[in-house]
Design a protein around this motif. Sequence first.
Motif, PDB file in Angstrom:
ATOM      1  N   THR A 143       1.110   4.214  -2.928  1.00  0.00           N
ATOM      2  CA  THR A 143       0.871   5.624  -2.612  1.00  0.00           C
ATOM      3  C   THR A 143       2.036   6.507  -3.059  1.00  0.00           C
ATOM      4  O   THR A 143       1.844   7.549  -3.693  1.00  0.00           O
ATOM      5  CB  THR A 143       0.644   5.807  -1.095  1.00  0.00           C
TER       6      THR A 143
ATOM      7  N   ASP B 229      -5.446   3.011  -0.800  1.00  0.00           N
ATOM      8  CA  ASP B 229      -4.113   2.618  -0.333  1.00  0.00           C
ATOM      9  C   ASP B 229      -3.643   3.541   0.789  1.00  0.00           C
ATOM     10  O   ASP B 229      -3.087   3.090   1.795  1.00  0.00           O
ATOM     11  CB  ASP B 229      -3.110   2.659  -1.493  1.00  0.00           C
TER      12      ASP B 229
ATOM     13  N   ARG C  66       0.833  -1.208   0.000  1.00  0.00           N
ATOM     14  CA  ARG C  66       0.000   0.000   0.000  1.00  0.00           C
ATOM     15  C   ARG C  66       0.869   1.260   0.000  1.00  0.00           C
ATOM     16  O   ARG C  66       0.591   2.216  -0.731  1.00  0.00           O
ATOM     17  CB  ARG C  66      -0.901   0.002   1.234  1.00  0.00           C
TER      18      ARG C  66
END
Length: 347
Positions: free
Chosen positions: A206, A230, A202
């Motif tokens: 990002t 995310d 995640r």
Amino acid sequence: MMERSSARRFWIANALVWTLYVGVSIGLGGAFGGASSGLVLISAALGFFLWIGSGVLRMLAIRRGWFGLGGRALTLRLVAGIAIVGAITQAGIAAILVPALRLRWVALPGGGTPYGWGPVTGYWINTCVVLGVWTAAWVGRRALRRARDSEIIALRAESERGRLELEALRARLNPHFVFNALNNVRALILEDPDRARELVTRLSATLRHALEHSQREWTTLREELAVVDDYLAVEAVHYEQRLRTHMDVDPAVLDARLPPMALQLLVENAIKHGIARTAGGGLLSVRAGRAGDALTIDVVNPGRLDASTSGTGVGLAFLRNRLRDCGGRFSLEERGDGVHAHLEIPR
């Protein structure tokens, strides 16, 4: 001030041009037709009236906004102005010359009064041609200056946009966010390896989106929601039960366009200034729909609006700049249930 300085320079140049024209006219007239007092009077009067007339024509063009019109409209107005100034100039010369000749204050080679429909038409055409050449010169110079100024303004705007994009990119790579995420990963490695791997994934998504955002002009709400998902997953590990979220998105607007990082910016702002500063956290709500042909997004957080959260940061300044370019709107206000950030982007 700049316009006044430009006008002063024009009047000086205007005087020099017509003074030179008077001198050349007298010199050529003396060389080919013989020097005479009448020729001197005609040349001097012609230079004076053209000096005044060309200045008035320029003043009218500026004050009435002719230069903001299309090329054809500007040309028609200038041609009409030149014709009128030429006619007034010849009328003024006749008003001075005819009485002077009758009173024998001046004389012309061959004697007599050189007026009739044929000669008058010729004088008027010659005057219009001379005035037209000078008018074309200063109009062309002004057009070049306006084009240069417009290019400078455009370059400054592009430079400012680039600066805001760079600052916004730096803001997106918030070191506190990254450090918190890395510390959480470290803590989860031994306790929950699977969740640690998910958090790394995640976080990577990002950061990748943050690094790539300046390469694109637009993204879709669907893609932006994936990035926000995310981001929220990373922040959920840090805030735990303090961060609760609610998404209400109309499926019909998932393919609507918006500037990259726009929604993520509002969500991050809501967490930073709302959830993080509210005892016990709270609910972060995201609603997306359509009002007419415009995409509308509302992000609500339980915080309060004060001097530090009034929307003057670099990220929001960048967002406002992007929305201004596309005709969108952004507002930030405090209501009974918290701070509302409203985004509206035309289709």
